[in-house]
Scaffold this motif. Structure first.
Motif, PDB file in Angstrom:
ATOM      1  N   ASP A 112     -13.471  -2.858 -55.917  1.00  0.00           N
ATOM      2  CA  ASP A 112     -12.107  -3.396 -55.917  1.00  0.00           C
ATOM      3  C   ASP A 112     -11.293  -2.554 -56.892  1.00  0.00           C
ATOM      4  OD1 ASP A 112     -12.455  -4.463 -58.657  1.00  0.00           O
ATOM      5  OD2 ASP A 112     -13.723  -5.974 -57.693  1.00  0.00           O
ATOM      6  N   ARG A 155     -12.801  -0.143 -51.592  1.00  0.00           N
ATOM      7  CA  ARG A 155     -13.216  -0.878 -50.392  1.00  0.00           C
ATOM      8  C   ARG A 155     -12.094  -1.794 -49.920  1.00  0.00           C
ATOM      9  NH1 ARG A 155     -18.757  -0.380 -49.387  1.00  0.00           N
ATOM     10  NH2 ARG A 155     -20.105  -0.115 -51.222  1.00  0.00           N
ATOM     11  N   ASN A 156     -11.891  -1.800 -48.616  1.00  0.00           N
ATOM     12  CA  ASN A 156     -10.901  -2.685 -48.007  1.00  0.00           C
ATOM     13  C   ASN A 156     -11.491  -3.167 -46.680  1.00  0.00           C
ATOM     14  OD1 ASN A 156      -8.606  -4.098 -47.331  1.00  0.00           O
ATOM     15  ND2 ASN A 156      -7.456  -2.292 -46.686  1.00  0.00           N
ATOM     16  N   THR A 214     -12.313   2.061 -46.419  1.00  0.00           N
ATOM     17  CA  THR A 214     -11.843   2.305 -47.784  1.00  0.00           C
ATOM     18  C   THR A 214     -10.444   2.906 -47.739  1.00  0.00           C
ATOM     19  OG1 THR A 214     -12.805   4.536 -47.867  1.00  0.00           O
ATOM     20  CG2 THR A 214     -14.184   2.698 -48.625  1.00  0.00           C
ATOM     21  N   VAL A 215      -9.701   2.681 -48.821  1.00  0.00           N
ATOM     22  CA  VAL A 215      -8.344   3.220 -48.933  1.00  0.00           C
ATOM     23  C   VAL A 215      -8.243   4.004 -50.238  1.00  0.00           C
ATOM     24  CG1 VAL A 215      -7.336   1.358 -47.574  1.00  0.00           C
ATOM     25  CG2 VAL A 215      -7.537   1.096 -50.043  1.00  0.00           C
TER      26      VAL A 215
END
Length: 794
Positions: free
Chosen positions: A227, A274-275, A279-280
């Motif tokens: 996060d 992580r999204n 991932t972004v």
């Protein structure tokens, strides 16, 4: 009012102030005696009878917190009418209670509620009584009182109880009475004490786990975060930013989890977050850079203690992890990497001699585990190492085996554990803290002592701010001198202090420990990593991120968060297995072997960004009486080395003895004999060409040759007869006729049942290399299975 006027016109003498207090106490004795004789009466009931809970008094400011002669004490806050009726004729007064003789008396006073004339003292009144307008039900009024310290009458050094009360009337009271009171403590040490207390304050920089084991497939190995919440802690006003900003100006010992430093450093470059299932890009590089720069400046000249990497939960390891083989093996490497991480990032050499169990709670097993990593000093707490002394002993004491327990003071360490967001809570906590430090010095005025304050591991920004205010309150050094943890651990132990490590561990803390299942997961992940690392040509690329992640799996920050801890462990193992699956056997369809011998190719694919080596491919025939490998064995092995992004076909020599299907098993192994990846099964169908069949084929070929000769002779004779009929000599035949006869001879005539089989069906020598055999290294290719009906090249 006459009394007030008299107060304004003259300064009280100490004797007059003493007489005033004694008069107030005497006046209150009959009232208290009467209340005590009432059935079931108590101090709390007496307070309620006086109405002291009708108004809530909030004391938000006490400045200065530790005054000296000539200072003016400023008290400010808010009074709130919590009753159902309005309060009129109200005024706020300052009350100085008696001097408190011990730390126990301070705690008793802190727990007391309600108003007690005997203990709260008489109001100063006069110019120091502040009138308050009528307060409606639920209404509030602010107040500020300024009092010269000399008017308070603090004659002897020590800790005094200081109260702020509101007196007034309600429609049902019938007269003025105390409707609310708040009390705190005022340390009074106008001159330096003969012997001061050496005070060590730990300043922890620890966070929860944020960094995953996953990294990008690029050469820079872009880190992936679970996060992006760490950015909020590092940003201005955030928890960790405040800790660094405050600690930079305080005489403290920094206690740092190196994983936090490594995580913050990972944020300074490109990183991803992580999204969901993807991932972004992360966007807080500047925040991390600024925080690390500020921290690097703040710690210069201070002592720094590095905890083992990831801040492992020592109690959980002692109580749960020891039952799982291999769990304790992580502590020593975690200590080694901690030292190098801090030195590399902060450019200071830390001490790695200290272990810090959660809340300083210990038992013999925790001490053993804590020292197994090389630490010979364990930070404990006085509510675990209980004393029966009437004074506070030195923090350091030997507990056997060359180990020193550094016992922090429980009351001072927990002083700021609560919600410090309100000004009142912070102010009261600061005053109580200062009162206890002065009381320690006064316990044995002729003997200097050393105490340690170890706050909670992850204080909030408001808790850190409150602790900083308390430490700043000691800046006058009249009864306390700053020290550091290394010096505190070296102080000569008090001979009367206990050295017995408690045999029990608090039940509440045990319920929050990592369970045995967590350490089983850790062992599985470590075993998978060890097995994988053996075959890698660049182990550091995998071992470092996953080794650090395994340390994080044992972090004390997972306490009370079992679901989050399990999710993290599952992800680490999942990420590791996804890498190990990049080296795999390519599935094969069933094969057909025609003949007595052949080569069986098995393809291994490497999709990693590095080469693999020290692998062995083992092929096993489950029916060796029918099909044998490599010179007559049931099992054959060949070494494997494959460059990154390539595949390699490995050929095994097979010899057949009988027809029929033969199940085969291919399995990769590391050089030390551990299976790698999943086995692959396929079937070889043996269709042997026998001697009888070869004789039949040879006979057929002979017949075809004889038939060809006969046909050639007949055609030649026919051509000669035709030539004779045209007037040509019998032995003169045209060139075209000769060519036609030759062509008929070469083809053997028309194809039919007697036609010879294709050359590819005929068995070849075992020693001949075949053009159709796959190359040793096929280069990047598809990982799909081989096509149906695959035929083995012999």
């Amino acid at each position: 009012m006459a009394e007030a006027a008299d107060f304004q016109s003259m300064r009280r003498s100490p004797a007059r102030r003493w007489l005033r207090r004694m008069t107030a106490v005497s006046a209150g004795v009959p009232l208290l005696a009467g209340l005590l004789h009432l059935p079931g009466a108590s101090a709390a009931h007496a307070a309620e009878a006086s109405g002291s809970r009708t108004v809530d008094v909030s004391l938000d400011t006490v400045q200065p917190s530790a005054p000296v002669k000539g200072d003016t004490l400023t008290l400010s806050g808010t009074v709130t009418n919590t009753g159902k009726r309005s309060v009129s004729a109200a005024h706020v007064d300052v009350r100085l209670g008696s001097r408190l003789s011990s730390r126990g008396a301070i705690e008793d006073a802190a727990r007391r509620t309600g108003y007690s004339p005997a203990e709260d003292g008489a109001p100063l009144g006069g110019a120091y009584a502040v009138a308050v307008p009528a307060i409606p039900a639920g209404g509030s009024r602010d107040f500020t009182i300024s009092v010269p310290v000399d008017e308070l009458g603090m004659d002897d050094e020590g800790v005094y109880q200081l109260g702020v009360s509101l007196s007034g009337r309600t429609p049902s009271s019938g007269g003025e009475r105390v409707l609310g009171i708040e009390r705190t403590f005022l340390p009074w040490q106008p001159a330096a004490a003969k012997k001061t207390t050496q005070t060590t304050v730990l300043w922890p920089l620890i966070s929860s786990v944020h960094l995953s084991a996953e990294t990008g497939s690029d050469t820079q190995q872009t880190p992936v975060f679970e996060d992006d919440t760490l950015a909020a802690e590092l940003a201005p006003g955030g928890r960790l930013e405040r800790l660094v900003a405050l600690g930079a100006d305080l005489p403290v010992t920094w206690v740092i989890d190196p994983d936090l430093l490594a995580t913050a450093e990972a944020m300074t470059g490109p990183y991803r977050v992580r999204n969901g299932d993807t991932t972004v890009p992360g966007k807080n590089q500047s925040v991390a850079n600024e925080w690390l720069n500020a921290l690097g400046k703040a710690v210069q000249g201070d002592k720094v203690v590095a905890l083992p990497y990831g801040d492992p939960d020592l109690a959980s390891l002692a109580h749960q992890g020891r039952e799982v083989s291999g769990s304790l093996r992580h502590l020593r490497p975690a200590t080694d990497v901690a030292e190098s991480t801090v030195e590399t990032i902060l450019h200071v050499k830390p001490s790695v001699d200290f272990a810090w169990p959660v809340d300083g709670a210990v038992d013999p097993s925790i001490i053993n585990v804590a020292t197994s990593a090389g630490a010979d000093k364990v930070i404990t707490r006085s509510d675990s190492m209980r004393e029966n002394l009437s004074y506070t002993p030195n923090a350091a004491r030997p507990v056997g085996g060359g180990t020193t327990a550094v016992v922090s003071d429980a009351i001072l360490s927990e002083a700021f554990d609560g919600d410090m967001t309100s000004a009142e809570a912070s102010t009261l906590a600061v005053q109580r803290f200062l009162a206890h430090t002065l009381a320690v010095t006064h316990e044995r005025p002729g003997t200097a002592r050393s105490i340690v304050i170890a706050p909670q591991r992850m204080p909030t920004a408001s808790q850190a701010d409150s602790l900083a205010r308390a430490v700043q309150g000691l800046a006058g050094r009249r009864w306390s001198q700053p020290s550091d943890l290394i010096a505190a651990a070296a102080v000569k132990p008090d001979p009367a202090a206990t050295t017995r490590v408690p045999s029990s561990y608090p039940k509440g803390l045990r319920q929050k420990e990592l369970l045995r299942a967590a350490f089983l997961d850790v062992r599985t992940t470590q075993s998978t990593l060890d097995n994988f690392a053996v075959i890698l040509t660049n182990r550091r690329r995998v071992v470092t991120p996953f080794g650090n992640a395994i340390n994080r799996e044992m972090s004390a920050s997972w306490r009370g968060r079992p679901a989050d801890a399990q999710l993290y462990r599952d992800r680490v193992l999942e990420d590791l297995k996804s890498l190990t699956d990049e080296v795999q056997l390519i599935d094969k369809s069933d094969l057909t072997l025609s003949g007595r011998s052949a080569t069986i190719p098995v393809t291994v694919q490497n999709k990693l960004l590095q080469g693999v080596d020290r692998l062995v491919l083992r092929l096993e025939s489950t029916k060796p009486t029918r099909l044998k490998l490599n010179g007559g064995e049931a099992v054959a092995e060949l070494p494997i080395r494959i460059e990154s992004g390539h595949s390699q076909s490995v050929k095994f020599t097979a010899s057949a003895n009988a027809n029929g299907p033969v199940p085969m098993t291919a399995q990769l192994f590391t050089e030390d004999g551990r299976a790698y990846g999943k086995p692959m099964q396929f079937t070889v169908k043996v269709s042997e060409i026998t001697s009888a069949v070869m004789l039949v084929i040879a006979g057929g070929v002979l017949l075809l040759v004889l038939a060809g000769i006969r046909m050639y002779t007949q055609r030649k004779r026919t051509a000669a007869l035709e030539a004779a009929g045209d007037g040509l000599p019998e032995d003169e035949v045209s060139e075209d006729e000769v060519s036609e006869a030759a062509a008929a001879d070469d083809t053997g005539g028309e194809t039919g049942p007697g036609t010879a089989p294709p050359a590819s069906v005929v068995a070849e020598s075992d020693d001949e290399a075949q053009p159709s055999d796959p190359a040793a290294d096929t280069g990047p290719q598809s990982g799909g299975p081989s096509g149906p009906g695959e035929r083995v090249n012999r």
